[in-house]
Design a protein around this motif. Structure first.
Motif, PDB file in Angstrom:
ATOM      1  N   ASP A 233     -17.505  44.901 -38.094  1.00 47.03           N
ATOM      2  CA  ASP A 233     -18.639  45.044 -39.002  1.00 47.03           C
ATOM      3  C   ASP A 233     -19.591  43.872 -38.752  1.00 47.03           C
ATOM      4  O   ASP A 233     -19.229  42.719 -39.023  1.00 47.03           O
TER       5      ASP A 233
ATOM      6  N   CYS B 141     -16.058  41.062 -39.733  1.00 49.35           N
ATOM      7  CA  CYS B 141     -14.663  41.496 -39.946  1.00 49.35           C
ATOM      8  C   CYS B 141     -14.314  42.628 -38.982  1.00 49.35           C
ATOM      9  O   CYS B 141     -15.172  43.457 -38.657  1.00 49.35           O
TER      10      CYS B 141
ATOM     11  N   VAL C 172     -12.732  46.083 -38.780  1.00 43.31           N
ATOM     12  CA  VAL C 172     -12.431  47.122 -39.767  1.00 43.31           C
ATOM     13  C   VAL C 172     -11.619  48.225 -39.089  1.00 43.31           C
ATOM     14  O   VAL C 172     -12.057  48.805 -38.087  1.00 43.31           O
TER      15      VAL C 172
ATOM     16  N   ALA D 214      -5.633  39.989 -44.291  1.00 42.01           N
ATOM     17  CA  ALA D 214      -6.331  41.281 -44.357  1.00 42.01           C
ATOM     18  C   ALA D 214      -6.579  41.714 -45.799  1.00 42.01           C
ATOM     19  O   ALA D 214      -5.821  41.367 -46.710  1.00 42.01           O
TER      20      ALA D 214
ATOM     21  N   VAL E  96      -9.081  48.290 -48.374  1.00 46.46           N
ATOM     22  CA  VAL E  96     -10.235  48.890 -49.044  1.00 46.46           C
ATOM     23  C   VAL E  96      -9.797  50.215 -49.660  1.00 46.46           C
ATOM     24  O   VAL E  96      -9.275  51.094 -48.951  1.00 46.46           O
TER      25      VAL E  96
ATOM     26  N   ARG F  32     -11.911  46.101 -52.957  1.00 53.07           N
ATOM     27  CA  ARG F  32     -11.159  45.449 -51.886  1.00 53.07           C
ATOM     28  C   ARG F  32     -10.174  44.491 -52.518  1.00 53.07           C
ATOM     29  O   ARG F  32     -10.528  43.799 -53.464  1.00 53.07           O
TER      30      ARG F  32
ATOM     31  N   SER G 233      -9.716  51.737 -45.428  1.00 53.11           N
ATOM     32  CA  SER G 233      -9.639  50.871 -44.239  1.00 53.11           C
ATOM     33  C   SER G 233      -8.936  49.564 -44.568  1.00 53.11           C
ATOM     34  O   SER G 233      -8.665  49.256 -45.728  1.00 53.11           O
TER      35      SER G 233
ATOM     36  N   ARG H   9      -9.574  45.425 -43.639  1.00 51.84           N
ATOM     37  CA  ARG H   9     -10.591  44.500 -43.111  1.00 51.84           C
ATOM     38  C   ARG H   9      -9.919  43.188 -42.745  1.00 51.84           C
ATOM     39  O   ARG H   9      -9.253  42.573 -43.578  1.00 51.84           O
TER      40      ARG H   9
END
Ligand SMILES: Cc1cc2nc3c(=O)[nH]c(=O)nc-3n(C[C@H](O)[C@H](O)[C@H](O)COP(=O)(O)OP(=O)(O)OC[C@H]3O[C@@H](n4cnc5c(N)ncnc54)[C@H](O)[C@@H]3O)c2cc1C
Length: 297
Positions: A61, A66, A68, A131, A134, A143, A166, A168
């Motif tokens: 991203d 990050c 992802v 980590a 999400v 998150r 996801s 991150r």
């Protein structure tokens, strides 16, 4: 009877979860669900999310740098993705040790978390990589740090109208060293009796900083071991510190006896896994620091 539904758009999945949440069982790779004695107990709709492309992307991203990783990416996709190898080698190592080639080609990262097993191999690695998970729902997203997702064996903070969309992973600065080691009945095709993940930044003089140690399958959820991390923080790897850190891991373990192993063995083996990993890492780092001999001209 259960209805089977396969959707290919994330928005449709979120609408469906909002409308029918508690009656829905999400299916990704099916490698956990389909081996349960009663796979669909209590569910009215089996919602297949394995073809939702938005849940399979792996990319950086640009907004916050990050990495992802979509929750429906398989272990095999994660294990061999160039960005994962470059930025999160520890996660690649853990995913390569999941089950067998067949399991890795079907099983997903989201399913590994969704099942909320303390033996899930990706979780200690994700914890050491700081980590975030999400969770997405209709018109909402949150998150949280990966270990805050789990509340006990088989349970999590996920609400019925949410999907894990996801993971991150923040960029780690400097030269990173890591390992993931697990003890199982055999090398492949089996879940961990105990596992250890380790990550740190290594400095040119051999010192470590930002040390992370996490254990799998030895407590109701995956746990970090701050006591072991503190022993190694700012220090070079040496036998006395390895012993201290390994003892801290055994003390932090609160395992149970079950069909896979005994509590006593698990407590001992987490210390042994950390010892093995640190000795090998220490040797590797020493070799790197040794000045190269110039060839005579
Ligand atoms: C023979 C065998 C060997 C195995 N070996 C290992 C091993 O070595 N290490 C290991 O860690 N695991 C192992 N497993 C367990 C399993 O393969 C992994 O946990 C895998 O990652 C599960 O992913 P899945 O996509 O198949 O999950 P599924 O079976 O599809 O789903 C599992 C659970 O997660 C939920 N879920 C799935 N995706 C999401 C999502 N995106 N959001 C919210 N909830 C979701 C589902 O509703 C379900 O409750 C093994 C399994 C078998 C059968």
């Amino acid at each position: 009877m259960i209805d089977y539904l396969r959707l290919s758009q994330l928005d449709d999945v979120l609408e469906m979860l909002w409308a029918e949440g508690p009656g829905i069982l999400m299916l990704a790779g099916g490698t956990d669900i389909l081996v349960r004695p009663q796979p669909f107990a209590g569910a009215r709709i089996l919602l297949d999310i394995s073809r939702v492309e938005q849940l399979r992307d792996i990319a950086v991203d640009p907004a916050d740098d990050c990495l992802v990783i979509g929750a429906a990416a398989t272990h095999e996709e994660v294990a061999w993705h160039p960005q994962v190898s470059r930025r999160a080698q520890l996660l690649a190592q853990a995913c390569r040790l999941v089950g067998s080639a067949q399991i890795r080609n079907l099983g997903t990262l989201g399913g590994n978390l969704g099942n909320a097993s303390p033996a899930a191999d990706s979780v200690p690695a994700l914890a050491c990589l700081d980590a975030e998970v999400v969770l997405s729902g209709r018109n909402k997203q949150r998150r949280l740090p990966v270990l805050e997702f789990f509340t006990g064996p088989g349970s999590s903070v996920r609400q019925p109208d949410e999907v894990i969309s996801s993971l991150r992973l923040p960029r780690q600065r400097g030269r990173q060293v890591s390992f993931f080691l697990k003890a199982g009945q055999r090398r492949g095709m089996c879940c961990s009796k105990a596992s250890v993940a380790f990550r740190a930044r290594s400095h040119s003089d051999g010192r470590l900083s930002g040390v992370r140690v996490a254990l799998g399958a030895v407590a109701p959820t995956v746990v970090r071991v701050p006591e072991a991390e503190q022993v190694l923080e700012g220090r070079r790897i040496e036998p006395r510190l390895i012993d201290e850190a390994a003892a801290a891991c055994s003390r932090a373990a609160r395992p149970i006896d079950d069909i896979r192993s005994t509590a006593e063995y698990r407590k001992a083996v987490v210390g042994a896994l950390l010892t093995d990993g640190l000795f090998r890492l220490g040797d590797k780092m020493k070799q790197r620091r040794r000045p190269r001999r110039r060839r005579p001209r």
